[in-house]
Design a protein around this motif. Structure first.
Motif, mmCIF file in Angstrom:
data_model
loop_
_atom_site.group_PDB
_atom_site.id
_atom_site.type_symbol
_atom_site.label_atom_id
_atom_site.label_comp_id
_atom_site.label_asym_id
_atom_site.label_seq_id
_atom_site.Cartn_x
_atom_site.Cartn_y
_atom_site.Cartn_z
ATOM 1 N N UNK A 182 0.810 -1.220 0.000
ATOM 2 C CA UNK A 182 0.000 0.000 0.000
ATOM 3 C C UNK A 182 0.842 1.268 0.000
ATOM 4 N N UNK A 183 1.952 1.266 0.738
ATOM 5 C CA UNK A 183 2.770 2.478 0.796
ATOM 6 C C UNK A 183 3.380 2.796 -0.555
ATOM 7 N N UNK A 184 3.796 1.796 -1.290
ATOM 8 C CA UNK A 184 4.350 2.008 -2.618
ATOM 9 C C UNK A 184 3.280 2.556 -3.555
ATOM 10 N N UNK A 185 2.100 1.966 -3.487
ATOM 11 C CA UNK A 185 0.999 2.407 -4.339
ATOM 12 C C UNK A 185 0.583 3.817 -3.966
ATOM 13 N N UNK A 186 0.522 4.104 -2.674
ATOM 14 C CA UNK A 186 0.109 5.428 -2.217
ATOM 15 C C UNK A 186 1.052 6.500 -2.759
ATOM 16 N N UNK A 187 2.337 6.201 -2.824
ATOM 17 C CA UNK A 187 3.304 7.166 -3.339
ATOM 18 C C UNK A 187 3.043 7.465 -4.807
ATOM 19 N N UNK A 188 2.507 6.488 -5.552
ATOM 20 C CA UNK A 188 2.227 6.681 -6.969
ATOM 21 C C UNK A 188 0.942 7.456 -7.209
ATOM 22 N N UNK A 189 0.045 7.457 -6.262
ATOM 23 C CA UNK A 189 -1.242 8.109 -6.443
ATOM 24 C C UNK A 189 -1.153 9.562 -6.036
ATOM 25 N N UNK A 190 -1.835 10.422 -6.795
ATOM 26 C CA UNK A 190 -1.846 11.844 -6.476
ATOM 27 C C UNK A 190 -3.295 12.263 -6.394
ATOM 28 N N UNK A 191 -3.773 12.476 -5.202
ATOM 29 C CA UNK A 191 -5.162 12.852 -5.011
ATOM 30 C C UNK A 191 -5.399 14.310 -5.363
ATOM 31 N N UNK A 192 -6.665 14.652 -5.535
ATOM 32 C CA UNK A 192 -7.033 16.020 -5.870
ATOM 33 C C UNK A 192 -6.619 17.009 -4.794
ATOM 34 N N UNK A 193 -6.600 16.548 -3.551
ATOM 35 C CA UNK A 193 -6.184 17.467 -2.489
ATOM 36 C C UNK A 193 -4.736 17.891 -2.654
ATOM 37 N N UNK A 194 -3.982 17.166 -3.483
ATOM 38 C CA UNK A 194 -2.585 17.504 -3.750
ATOM 39 C C UNK A 194 -2.383 18.103 -5.143
ATOM 40 N N UNK A 195 -3.439 18.189 -5.928
ATOM 41 C CA UNK A 195 -3.340 18.765 -7.262
ATOM 42 C C UNK A 195 -3.427 20.280 -7.138
ATOM 43 N N UNK A 196 -2.446 20.963 -7.704
ATOM 44 C CA UNK A 196 -2.390 22.414 -7.572
ATOM 45 C C UNK A 196 -2.934 23.121 -8.806
ATOM 46 N N UNK A 197 -3.213 24.395 -8.623
ATOM 47 C CA UNK A 197 -3.661 25.240 -9.726
ATOM 48 C C UNK A 197 -2.592 25.273 -10.825
ATOM 49 N N UNK A 198 -1.318 25.247 -10.447
ATOM 50 C CA UNK A 198 -0.234 25.238 -11.439
ATOM 51 C C UNK A 198 -0.362 24.033 -12.364
ATOM 52 N N UNK A 199 -0.711 22.877 -11.796
ATOM 53 C CA UNK A 199 -0.874 21.674 -12.611
ATOM 54 C C UNK A 199 -2.072 21.799 -13.545
ATOM 55 N N UNK A 200 -3.131 22.429 -13.064
ATOM 56 C CA UNK A 200 -4.307 22.660 -13.912
ATOM 57 C C UNK A 200 -3.939 23.590 -15.055
ATOM 58 N N UNK A 201 -3.174 24.638 -14.769
ATOM 59 C CA UNK A 201 -2.749 25.569 -15.823
ATOM 60 C C UNK A 201 -1.912 24.867 -16.888
ATOM 61 N N UNK A 202 -1.092 23.902 -16.469
ATOM 62 C CA UNK A 202 -0.246 23.183 -17.429
ATOM 63 C C UNK A 202 -1.066 22.330 -18.393
ATOM 64 N N UNK A 203 -2.262 21.917 -17.975
ATOM 65 C CA UNK A 203 -3.078 21.057 -18.833
ATOM 66 C C UNK A 203 -3.888 21.844 -19.851
#
Length: 197
Positions: free
Chosen positions: A33-54
């Motif tokens: 689970x810890x390995x998988x958790x590191x690969x997952x990026x939840x919305x609470x960690x998604x920043x406006x900068x990342x949205x701008x890049x898309x």
């Protein structure tokens, strides 16, 4: 991770119903689970900068703003030409000083329905002024941006990091949420099928 732990407990409580391979997959998942958790990026960690890049081919530029002494007609033409719903308003002579924002809604409510001439009305007469302007920074998370938009009943928010770096809309935020949820559904389907590893 918490969601998966709840699923794991539910499946374990129904051991008689599930086949051994499913339980083995579950055990394999919880061990890693810890390995998988590191690969997952939840919305609470998604920043406006990342949205701008898309956002497709959108760079910060003069198409994103107008000046407070411009006519509403010119501002509306610029919004239509660039297929956008708002412009950051800058003070004349100082492209670093934000004076406010003008939106389609401002035009409709303050010019069109009042039968004012957009060619003779200045942006500064109808804009939302800087002291009432809602902004975010590029490190604001998507949930915070969505909450600000909802609470203030606005659809466009300038992204300001000392200077204007972009603009996000409610459409951008919803798209980020839908993409994140689609990814989570795909990962859950892979897990159920046993293809996750």
């Amino acid at each position: 991770m918490v969601k998966m732990q709840i699923i794991a407990r539910a499946i374990k409580s129904c051991q008689k119903t599930f086949h051994i391979p499913v339980l083995q997959q579950l055990q394999k998942y919880t061990e890693n689970a810890k390995t998988i958790e590191a690969d997952q990026k939840g919305l609470e960690n998604t920043t406006v900068a990342e949205v701008l890049m898309t956002k497709e081919d959108e760079k910060v530029g003069s198409w994103l703003w107008c000046k407070s002494d411009d006519t509403v007609y010119d501002a509306a033409k610029q919004m239509a030409r660039n297929n956008i719903g708002s412009l950051v308003v800058l003070k004349p002579g100082d492209e670093q000083m934000i004076a406010g924002i003008i939106t389609e809604r401002d035009y409709m409510q303050k010019v069109f329905v009042k039968d004012r001439s957009s060619k003779y009305t200045r942006v500064e007469e109808i804009m939302t002024e800087q002291n009432k302007l809602v902004t975010v920074t590029s490190d604001t998370n998507v949930y915070q941006a969505m909450r600000l938009m909802s609470e203030n009943q606005i659809r466009h928010v300038p992204v300001v990091d000392g200077r204007i770096v972009g603009m996000i809309s409610i459409v951008d935020v919803v798209r980020a949420i839908v993409d994140q949820q689609s990814n989570e559904v795909n990962k859950l389907n892979e897990f159920i099928k046993g293809d996750y590893y």
